[in-house]
Write an enzyme that holds these catalytic residues in place. Structure first.
Site, PDB file in Angstrom:
ATOM      1  N   HIS A  25       0.847  -1.201   0.000  1.00 52.03           N
ATOM      2  CA  HIS A  25       0.000   0.000   0.000  1.00 52.03           C
ATOM      3  C   HIS A  25       0.881   1.249   0.000  1.00 52.03           C
ATOM      4  CE1 HIS A  25      -2.947   2.999   1.084  1.00 52.03           C
ATOM      5  NE2 HIS A  25      -3.876   2.129   0.741  1.00 52.03           N
ATOM      6  N   GLU A  79      -4.134   1.415  -7.474  1.00 53.10           N
ATOM      7  CA  GLU A  79      -4.478   2.497  -6.551  1.00 53.10           C
ATOM      8  C   GLU A  79      -3.670   3.750  -6.895  1.00 53.10           C
ATOM      9  OE1 GLU A  79      -6.676   1.244  -2.918  1.00 53.10           O
ATOM     10  OE2 GLU A  79      -4.618   1.498  -2.313  1.00 53.10           O
TER      11      GLU A  79
END
Ligand code: PGA
Length: 255
Positions: A102, A160
């Site tokens: 992430h 993302e």
């Protein structure tokens, strides 16, 4: 519906995946149980989507009845590594998934592509499905560089874009679709690719119906039970299970 068996590749390809990334929230076990319990209760009759909840490590043992994922893991299975949590431990707590790479971990903890590559390999050895977050193709290449084809096939890729994370400014489905096409040129084309970044109940279904993503990684909106349940319902409505043998049937022109 929650099933007490490890997820398969077919599961990921047949139902849209909605993955909740709670990040460093909520602050108490009671709040975590309440949030989880509400989502579980309000989605129990929805069969057309697969929900995965990724809470902080510490709340994992208190939650059950929906699929669970962690938000990170270490690259060794045990040993003298103060503060780390291994994939094996997560598996023992009932996790089937782990978010890796992430962008917040790169930004705040200086996580590198090399570390993420090692984490993917160890997670796979413990039968955890890595949800590999990437912001661009270069990261995808470096993080998956020496994975065998059969290992690649066990991944879920989450596109993302960093400008969309937590900003309320999502990537348009059209732009996101371009990136999905680029990802498929690099990695096995049958790997599930999901979208994350400012997903909400208004835009959720568009990423699946219009852009052909296999699912969504939902941050902020997953902490608001009413909003998250709307995300789930809107996606389920967009891809009715009765007609859905695979997502190819849901959006045939997109594949
Ligand atoms: P967001 O976060 O939905 O709050 O933008 C997504 C993520 O970081 O996974």
């Amino acid at each position: 519906m929650w099933e007490a068996r490890p997820p398969t590749y077919e599961d990921h390809m047949q139902k849209p995946l909605i993955i909740a990334n709670w990040k460093c929230n909520p602050s108490t076990r009671e709040q975590a149980e309440h949030l989880f319990g509400t989502i579980k209760r309000e989605t129990k009759n929805i069969n057309g989507v697969k929900i995965v909840i990724c809470p902080p490590f510490v709340w994992l043992p208190s939650l059950n009845g929906l699929s669970l994922g962690a938000q990170d893991c270490f690259w060794e299975k045990d040993g003298a590594y103060t503060g780390e949590v291994s994939p094996k431990m997560l598996k023992d707590l009932g996790c089937d998934y782990v978010i890796l790479g992430h962008s917040e971990r790169r930004k705040y903890l200086k996580e590198t592509d090399e570390m993420i590559n090692k984490k993917i390999k160890t997670a796979l050895k413990s039968d955890l499905t890595p949800i590999l977050c990437i912001e661009n193709i270069s990261q995808l290449k470096k993080r998956t560089k020496d994975l065998l084809r059969k290992e690649q096939k066990k991944l879920i890729i989450a596109y993302e874009p960093v400008f969309a994370i937590g900003t309320g400014k999502p990537c348009t489905p059209e732009k996101a679709k371009e990136m999905k096409t680029a990802i498929k040129k690099i990695i096995d084309k049958d790997i599930p690719i999901i979208y994350g970044g400012s997903v909400n109940s208004q835009n959720a279904a568009d990423y699946i119906k219009m852009a052909g993503f296999q699912g969504l990684l939902v941050g902020g909106a997953s902490l608001n039970p009413a909003e998250f349940i709307k995300v789930v319902k809107n996606v389920a409505r967009a891809c009715p299970v009765v007609e859905l043998r695979s997502l190819r049937d849901c959006a045939p022109k997109l594949f």
